[in-house]
Design an enzyme around this catalytic site. Structure first.
Site, short mmCIF file in Angstrom:
data_model
loop_
_atom_site.label_atom_id
_atom_site.label_comp_id
_atom_site.label_asym_id
_atom_site.label_seq_id
_atom_site.Cartn_x
_atom_site.Cartn_y
_atom_site.Cartn_z
N ASP A 153 0.86 -1.19 0.00
CA ASP A 153 0.00 0.00 0.00
C ASP A 153 0.89 1.23 0.00
OD1 ASP A 153 -2.48 -1.37 0.12
OD2 ASP A 153 -2.19 -1.71 2.26
N ASP A 208 -6.93 -1.27 -4.61
CA ASP A 208 -7.98 -0.99 -3.62
C ASP A 208 -8.95 0.07 -4.13
OD1 ASP A 208 -6.66 -2.75 -1.92
OD2 ASP A 208 -5.59 -1.16 -0.87
#
Length: 166
Positions: free
Chosen positions: A123, A141
């Protein structure tokens, strides 16, 4: 024939996977070790390098189970297969549902690639609103979130338009 026109939506899927992998490769460079952060917009948006071995919002990230990775890979594969089947054979033909399914597949495939290669999802975007820190996320995401919203909008507005009480 309906299949070729629907298969064109896979271009969006592949674009998400490529963009997701490219951005993650940039963050995974030796110049940005895990824990690295850089402020983009003062007290609001940050680039970070973090990994998440769990699922959304770091749920199960601290799990000690050796089976977690296997279970998440298998579930991801089942999810991708089921959504791919819906994309190709489903009765819904609106652009919202097809784009949503393509984005969901692309996001799931992007995060699955990370799980297979690194054992965890990389991330790199982090958003702060005052003292609240939204969990770090990535392109995959974002695609999953947008895809889910498109499918939900399609379900809500198609049901209303058709006068269907469901």
């Amino acid at each position: 024939m309906i299949f070729p026109s629907r298969l064109r939506w896979l271009i969006l899927t592949f674009t998400v996977v490529i963009l997701d992998r490219y951005t993650k490769m940039r963050i995974e460079s030796p110049d940005t070790p895990v824990g690295w952060h850089h402020e983009l917009i003062h007290n609001f948006i940050y680039l970070v390098h973090s990994t998440n071995p769990g699922i959304a919002f770091s749920m199960f990230a601290n799990s000690q189970s050796p089976w977690l990775r296997v279970i998440l890979v298998v579930l991801s594969l089942l999810f991708i297969f089921a959504l791919g089947w819906l994309l190709v054979t489903g009765k819904s033909v609106t652009w919202r549902s097809l784009a949503g399914l393509a984005l969901l597949i692309g996001g799931a495939a992007g995060n699955l690639t990370d799980r297979l290669v690194h054992g965890a999802v990389t991330d790199f975007f982090e958003v702060w609103i005052g003292a609240y820190r939204y969990p770090a996320f990535n392109v995959a995401d974002s695609a999953i979130t947008i895809g889910a919203i498109l499918v939900l909008l399609d379900v809500l507005f198609t049901a209303k338009k058709a006068g269907n009480p469901q």
